[in-house]
Motif scaffolding. Sequence first.
Motif, PDB file in Angstrom:
ATOM      1  N   GLY A   1     -17.352 -32.742 -12.762  1.00  0.00           N
ATOM      2  CA  GLY A   1     -16.842 -33.910 -13.467  1.00  0.00           C
ATOM      3  C   GLY A   1     -17.847 -35.025 -13.662  1.00  0.00           C
ATOM      4  N   VAL A   2     -19.094 -34.813 -13.238  1.00  0.00           N
ATOM      5  CA  VAL A   2     -20.080 -35.879 -13.435  1.00  0.00           C
ATOM      6  C   VAL A   2     -20.282 -36.078 -14.937  1.00  0.00           C
ATOM      7  CG1 VAL A   2     -22.529 -36.479 -13.154  1.00  0.00           C
ATOM      8  CG2 VAL A   2     -21.171 -35.702 -11.196  1.00  0.00           C
ATOM      9  N   GLY A   3     -20.354 -37.327 -15.339  1.00  0.00           N
ATOM     10  CA  GLY A   3     -20.375 -37.661 -16.767  1.00  0.00           C
ATOM     11  C   GLY A   3     -19.018 -38.150 -17.259  1.00  0.00           C
ATOM     12  N   ALA A   4     -17.962 -37.774 -16.535  1.00  0.00           N
ATOM     13  CA  ALA A   4     -16.614 -38.160 -16.983  1.00  0.00           C
ATOM     14  C   ALA A   4     -16.282 -39.607 -16.638  1.00  0.00           C
ATOM     15  CB  ALA A   4     -15.567 -37.222 -16.389  1.00  0.00           C
ATOM     16  N   THR A   5     -16.698 -40.049 -15.457  1.00  0.00           N
ATOM     17  CA  THR A   5     -16.463 -41.447 -15.073  1.00  0.00           C
ATOM     18  C   THR A   5     -17.760 -42.036 -14.495  1.00  0.00           C
ATOM     19  OG1 THR A   5     -15.843 -41.061 -12.747  1.00  0.00           O
ATOM     20  CG2 THR A   5     -14.079 -40.859 -14.385  1.00  0.00           C
ATOM     21  N   PRO A   6     -17.949 -43.342 -14.649  1.00  0.00           N
ATOM     22  CA  PRO A   6     -19.138 -43.985 -14.073  1.00  0.00           C
ATOM     23  C   PRO A   6     -19.241 -43.758 -12.560  1.00  0.00           C
ATOM     24  CG  PRO A   6     -18.006 -45.487 -15.570  1.00  0.00           C
ATOM     25  CD  PRO A   6     -17.115 -44.280 -15.422  1.00  0.00           C
ATOM     26  N   PHE A   7     -18.085 -43.806 -11.860  1.00  0.00           N
ATOM     27  CA  PHE A   7     -18.073 -43.607 -10.410  1.00  0.00           C
ATOM     28  C   PHE A   7     -18.767 -42.306 -10.009  1.00  0.00           C
ATOM     29  CE2 PHE A   7     -15.588 -41.773  -6.771  1.00  0.00           C
ATOM     30  CZ  PHE A   7     -15.990 -42.660  -5.782  1.00  0.00           C
TER      31      PHE A   7
ATOM     32  N   LYS B   1     -35.616 -28.365 -17.943  1.00  0.00           N
ATOM     33  CA  LYS B   1     -35.899 -29.788 -17.793  1.00  0.00           C
ATOM     34  C   LYS B   1     -35.282 -30.345 -16.499  1.00  0.00           C
ATOM     35  CE  LYS B   1     -35.565 -34.101 -20.415  1.00  0.00           C
ATOM     36  NZ  LYS B   1     -34.955 -34.786 -21.567  1.00  0.00           N
ATOM     37  N   THR B   2     -34.062 -29.918 -16.206  1.00  0.00           N
ATOM     38  CA  THR B   2     -33.397 -30.377 -14.980  1.00  0.00           C
ATOM     39  C   THR B   2     -34.167 -29.927 -13.742  1.00  0.00           C
ATOM     40  OG1 THR B   2     -31.264 -30.266 -16.091  1.00  0.00           O
ATOM     41  CG2 THR B   2     -31.229 -30.332 -13.688  1.00  0.00           C
ATOM     42  N   ALA B   3     -34.579 -28.669 -13.764  1.00  0.00           N
ATOM     43  CA  ALA B   3     -35.321 -28.134 -12.618  1.00  0.00           C
ATOM     44  C   ALA B   3     -36.611 -28.926 -12.398  1.00  0.00           C
ATOM     45  CB  ALA B   3     -35.623 -26.653 -12.846  1.00  0.00           C
ATOM     46  N   GLN B   4     -37.299 -29.224 -13.500  1.00  0.00           N
ATOM     47  CA  GLN B   4     -38.578 -29.944 -13.376  1.00  0.00           C
ATOM     48  C   GLN B   4     -38.359 -31.398 -12.965  1.00  0.00           C
ATOM     49  OE1 GLN B   4     -40.255 -29.212 -17.255  1.00  0.00           O
ATOM     50  NE2 GLN B   4     -41.217 -27.275 -16.614  1.00  0.00           N
ATOM     51  N   GLN B   5     -37.425 -32.038 -13.649  1.00  0.00           N
ATOM     52  CA  GLN B   5     -37.217 -33.468 -13.413  1.00  0.00           C
ATOM     53  C   GLN B   5     -36.672 -33.749 -12.019  1.00  0.00           C
ATOM     54  OE1 GLN B   5     -35.454 -35.439 -16.840  1.00  0.00           O
ATOM     55  NE2 GLN B   5     -34.402 -36.910 -15.519  1.00  0.00           N
ATOM     56  N   LEU B   6     -35.792 -32.883 -11.537  1.00  0.00           N
ATOM     57  CA  LEU B   6     -35.144 -33.126 -10.250  1.00  0.00           C
ATOM     58  C   LEU B   6     -35.735 -32.258  -9.132  1.00  0.00           C
ATOM     59  CD1 LEU B   6     -31.444 -33.425 -11.479  1.00  0.00           C
ATOM     60  CD2 LEU B   6     -33.032 -35.286 -10.966  1.00  0.00           C
ATOM     61  N   ASN B   7     -36.771 -31.511  -9.461  1.00  0.00           N
ATOM     62  CA  ASN B   7     -37.457 -30.669  -8.467  1.00  0.00           C
ATOM     63  C   ASN B   7     -36.464 -29.775  -7.734  1.00  0.00           C
ATOM     64  OD1 ASN B   7     -39.645 -29.687  -7.047  1.00  0.00           O
ATOM     65  ND2 ASN B   7     -39.466 -31.233  -5.426  1.00  0.00           N
ATOM     66  N   THR B   8     -35.752 -28.995  -8.499  1.00  0.00           N
ATOM     67  CA  THR B   8     -34.673 -28.175  -7.953  1.00  0.00           C
ATOM     68  C   THR B   8     -34.580 -26.880  -8.753  1.00  0.00           C
ATOM     69  OG1 THR B   8     -32.338 -28.277  -7.276  1.00  0.00           O
ATOM     70  CG2 THR B   8     -32.850 -29.152  -9.449  1.00  0.00           C
ATOM     71  N   ILE B   9     -33.616 -26.051  -8.397  1.00  0.00           N
ATOM     72  CA  ILE B   9     -33.271 -24.901  -9.236  1.00  0.00           C
ATOM     73  C   ILE B   9     -31.987 -25.262  -9.955  1.00  0.00           C
ATOM     74  CG2 ILE B   9     -32.485 -22.493  -9.189  1.00  0.00           C
ATOM     75  CD1 ILE B   9     -34.315 -22.203  -6.634  1.00  0.00           C
TER      76      ILE B   9
ATOM     77  N   ILE C   1     -26.094 -39.548  -8.946  1.00  0.00           N
ATOM     78  CA  ILE C   1     -27.492 -39.960  -9.043  1.00  0.00           C
ATOM     79  C   ILE C   1     -27.967 -40.527  -7.708  1.00  0.00           C
ATOM     80  CG2 ILE C   1     -28.990 -41.675 -10.169  1.00  0.00           C
ATOM     81  CD1 ILE C   1     -27.356 -40.904 -12.783  1.00  0.00           C
ATOM     82  N   ASP C   2     -27.088 -41.263  -7.049  1.00  0.00           N
ATOM     83  CA  ASP C   2     -27.394 -41.774  -5.709  1.00  0.00           C
ATOM     84  C   ASP C   2     -27.636 -40.622  -4.726  1.00  0.00           C
ATOM     85  OD1 ASP C   2     -27.403 -44.132  -3.813  1.00  0.00           O
ATOM     86  OD2 ASP C   2     -25.796 -42.963  -2.901  1.00  0.00           O
ATOM     87  N   PHE C   3     -26.784 -39.604  -4.809  1.00  0.00           N
ATOM     88  CA  PHE C   3     -26.916 -38.457  -3.900  1.00  0.00           C
ATOM     89  C   PHE C   3     -28.268 -37.771  -4.092  1.00  0.00           C
ATOM     90  CE2 PHE C   3     -26.159 -34.038  -2.556  1.00  0.00           C
ATOM     91  CZ  PHE C   3     -25.661 -34.260  -1.285  1.00  0.00           C
ATOM     92  N   LEU C   4     -28.648 -37.586  -5.349  1.00  0.00           N
ATOM     93  CA  LEU C   4     -29.919 -36.899  -5.631  1.00  0.00           C
ATOM     94  C   LEU C   4     -31.122 -37.707  -5.161  1.00  0.00           C
ATOM     95  CD1 LEU C   4     -29.094 -35.478  -9.164  1.00  0.00           C
ATOM     96  CD2 LEU C   4     -29.394 -34.170  -7.048  1.00  0.00           C
ATOM     97  N   LYS C   5     -30.963 -39.021  -5.071  1.00  0.00           N
ATOM     98  CA  LYS C   5     -32.053 -39.856  -4.546  1.00  0.00           C
ATOM     99  C   LYS C   5     -32.195 -39.700  -3.042  1.00  0.00           C
ATOM    100  CE  LYS C   5     -32.146 -43.675  -7.838  1.00  0.00           C
ATOM    101  NZ  LYS C   5     -31.234 -44.794  -8.112  1.00  0.00           N
ATOM    102  N   LYS C   6     -31.054 -39.530  -2.371  1.00  0.00           N
ATOM    103  CA  LYS C   6     -31.074 -39.578  -0.907  1.00  0.00           C
ATOM    104  C   LYS C   6     -31.165 -38.209  -0.239  1.00  0.00           C
ATOM    105  CE  LYS C   6     -28.698 -44.006  -0.796  1.00  0.00           C
ATOM    106  NZ  LYS C   6     -27.392 -44.644  -0.923  1.00  0.00           N
ATOM    107  N   VAL C   7     -30.827 -37.173  -0.985  1.00  0.00           N
ATOM    108  CA  VAL C   7     -30.820 -35.826  -0.404  1.00  0.00           C
ATOM    109  C   VAL C   7     -31.633 -34.882  -1.288  1.00  0.00           C
ATOM    110  CG1 VAL C   7     -29.335 -33.862   0.205  1.00  0.00           C
ATOM    111  CG2 VAL C   7     -28.547 -36.195   0.671  1.00  0.00           C
ATOM    112  N   ASP C   8     -32.463 -34.056  -0.662  1.00  0.00           N
ATOM    113  CA  ASP C   8     -33.187 -33.022  -1.424  1.00  0.00           C
ATOM    114  C   ASP C   8     -32.247 -31.855  -1.685  1.00  0.00           C
ATOM    115  OD1 ASP C   8     -35.601 -34.373  -1.534  1.00  0.00           O
ATOM    116  OD2 ASP C   8     -36.282 -33.555   0.401  1.00  0.00           O
TER     117      ASP C   8
END
Lengths: 267, 267, 267
Positions: A97-103, A155-163, A109-116
């Motif tokens: 549901g990300v994208g559906a509400t600002p919350f 692009k997601t994998a590269q930008q967020l350093n993930t799979i 985005i906060d989670f991706l900053k704090k957790v690998d």
Amino acid sequence: MLIDNIKELFLKIKKGNPLVHHITNNVTINDCANATLAIGGSPVMATSIEEVADMVNLANALVINFGTIDDSTYEAMLRAGKAANKKGIPVVFDPVGVGATPFRTERAIDFLKKVDVSIIRGNATEVFALIGGKAATRGVDAVEITISKEELAKKTAQQLNTIAVISGKHDVISNGEETVKIGNGDIWLTRITGTGCMTASLIASFAGITDDLFSAAIAGMSVMSLAGERAKNRLIDGEGIGTYRVKLIDEISMMDSQIWEEGVRFL
Amino acid sequence: MLIDNIKELFLKIKKGNPLVHHITNNVTINDCANATLAIGGSPVMATSIEEVADMVNLANALVINFGTIDDSTYEAMLRAGKAANKKGIPVVFDPVGVGATPFRTERAIDFLKKVDVSIIRGNATEVFALIGGKAATRGVDAVEITISKEELAKKTAQQLNTIAVISGKHDVISNGEETVKIGNGDIWLTRITGTGCMTASLIASFAGITDDLFSAAIAGMSVMSLAGERAKNRLIDGEGIGTYRVKLIDEISMMDSQIWEEGVRFL
Amino acid sequence: MLIDNIKELFLKIKKGNPLVHHITNNVTINDCANATLAIGGSPVMATSIEEVADMVNLANALVINFGTIDDSTYEAMLRAGKAANKKGIPVVFDPVGVGATPFRTERAIDFLKKVDVSIIRGNATEVFALIGGKAATRGVDAVEITISKEELAKKTAQQLNTIAVISGKHDVISNGEETVKIGNGDIWLTRITGTGCMTASLIASFAGITDDLFSAAIAGMSVMSLAGERAKNRLIDGEGIGTYRVKLIDEISMMDSQIWEEGVRFL
């Protein structure tokens, strides 16, 4: 090579019986537990902030699913995610549901900053929102977006350093360098709730028994799509989505390296 | 004598339709509701601290399940447990995952101090942790411990002044004086989530219509193990754990005194 | 005329794919999601007070179900209800267990004061409690009350300015002027959990694609009762309530205007 790596995972998972900790939504939590068991893992679903870190310390992989987050579960997710990073076990993130509400978008985005995060699994709209894209959304459903799923995954994998794993009519998995497309699946996978969430559980189960997370992501995603296709083929006249759900779990529980190799279709 | 007592319970439960209040985890809560209905009870699952005591006052038995406890549900459990003790209805305690984290173990021991528990149902590791034993645990899964299940059940019953039900390859039920072993079951009962939790619901349903709680505990435990065995035998080629779950509920719902007497195997 | 209106809804729902937001209980939340999908809607189940209003703004209808309310979910329900009123989408209220405890009854009456409810669906006891009636309740189960269901439905519709749907051996739907009775159904609908909750989801799915809410209420209620009857008829020897649940969802997912018209029995 990739095929052989994945075939091996089917054997390892039955022996390894990875413990997969989930902090997930309460809509499909039972489906996720049974999918984990079906593929050979053991599910745990504790969410109290007082014990999530201890539970993660017993686990082989962690699933974080945003389906029904609130402030309290989000705090538990952060604690669990940090504990997983510290212990070095893979974190699979399902941004429902990300994208559906600002919350939801802000928390993701906060989670991706704090957790690998080792692996992200979502539909195209959800993943698009994670990298800052704006798309018209309808609740937790996907709508079409303006870049190809292959580009989006890479692009997601590269930008967020993930799979990045993007589920859809065909599925795309990218580690930023290599990108794989899977042609299995059935439209009925969208006619029941929980198939996306269960995919994250399958991916995490495989990720819990190998260091080759790219193979684990492909294995988990392709098992769901192939099982969804096989379950549909097993339906007989007079059977609808109730029976389809049951046979989907049947097919996951009977999946092995041979069935997988014969059925999987890379595009 | 015991056989006759239990046979009678199958008739009494259909007539008595006991109301079984649950404060349980959100993974298997739906399974517990359906298991309660399948055996002839009526489930209620309210958890708000503002109403649990009122709901318990309408109920014939109470199930407390630790699967996904947090501070708020724990407070509701204490209130419900005290209300049940005051009213004099049986409390069935399922210490899911106790031993896995300090949080769970401490809360379980605290609960046993504050509430009189009529019947405890768990696997060997969980029950071992309740009486102060230390065992290596893997999340909510059992591992082998150092005393026999028969000794463990008897000791637990005596030490905690309760009836102890230990589920496993064979099941053991003890009231501290008598100890009964059941030989029914199937390994597939461990391949789906919720069979332990549902066993507690079955036990509580029987306990809600009799003062003979030892018979109720044996009845509930043996119904699950026998149903699990019968469901497995009904599977045909191409059916996996999805269908197994469905047929397990089928078997519980069709269980009666005759099927039970013909199928149960005391060891 | 009514028949034709309802037949048209079956076509419109598949095209319109209404988004149905739920704030519901955690016992049957998965069943509600799958029932919504089965009839052609899309379920969303967010409950965080920080996002419910935003989610409602994307939705075509809202379901409020009191099954496992607490103070936090109740606050989310109020916010969602007000957002739905502001946006002008229908609110379907399922007063599960109202009448059983003061907490539930007070919150229900408070809710009806603060939110305009388009359709109320409950059993006779629950609805009776909403209009100030006193009945002996047993938890969330219905017992007989002293006024006919037809009178109760009509009175509730008039007094609360809503459409009242009362589920039971026969179902009654009233908008205060017209009252319709449905003769379909099966006693087994009471032997599994969630059939009432799923009925509210079906009603809301229809209500999300039409302004004719009376037809939507009749459509949703009759689909459940007819599906319940058809599912029972499809059971074969050796199948119990586990299989019944599966076939019930099958029947909902296969329901169309033709099956409905041939099967529905107005009394």
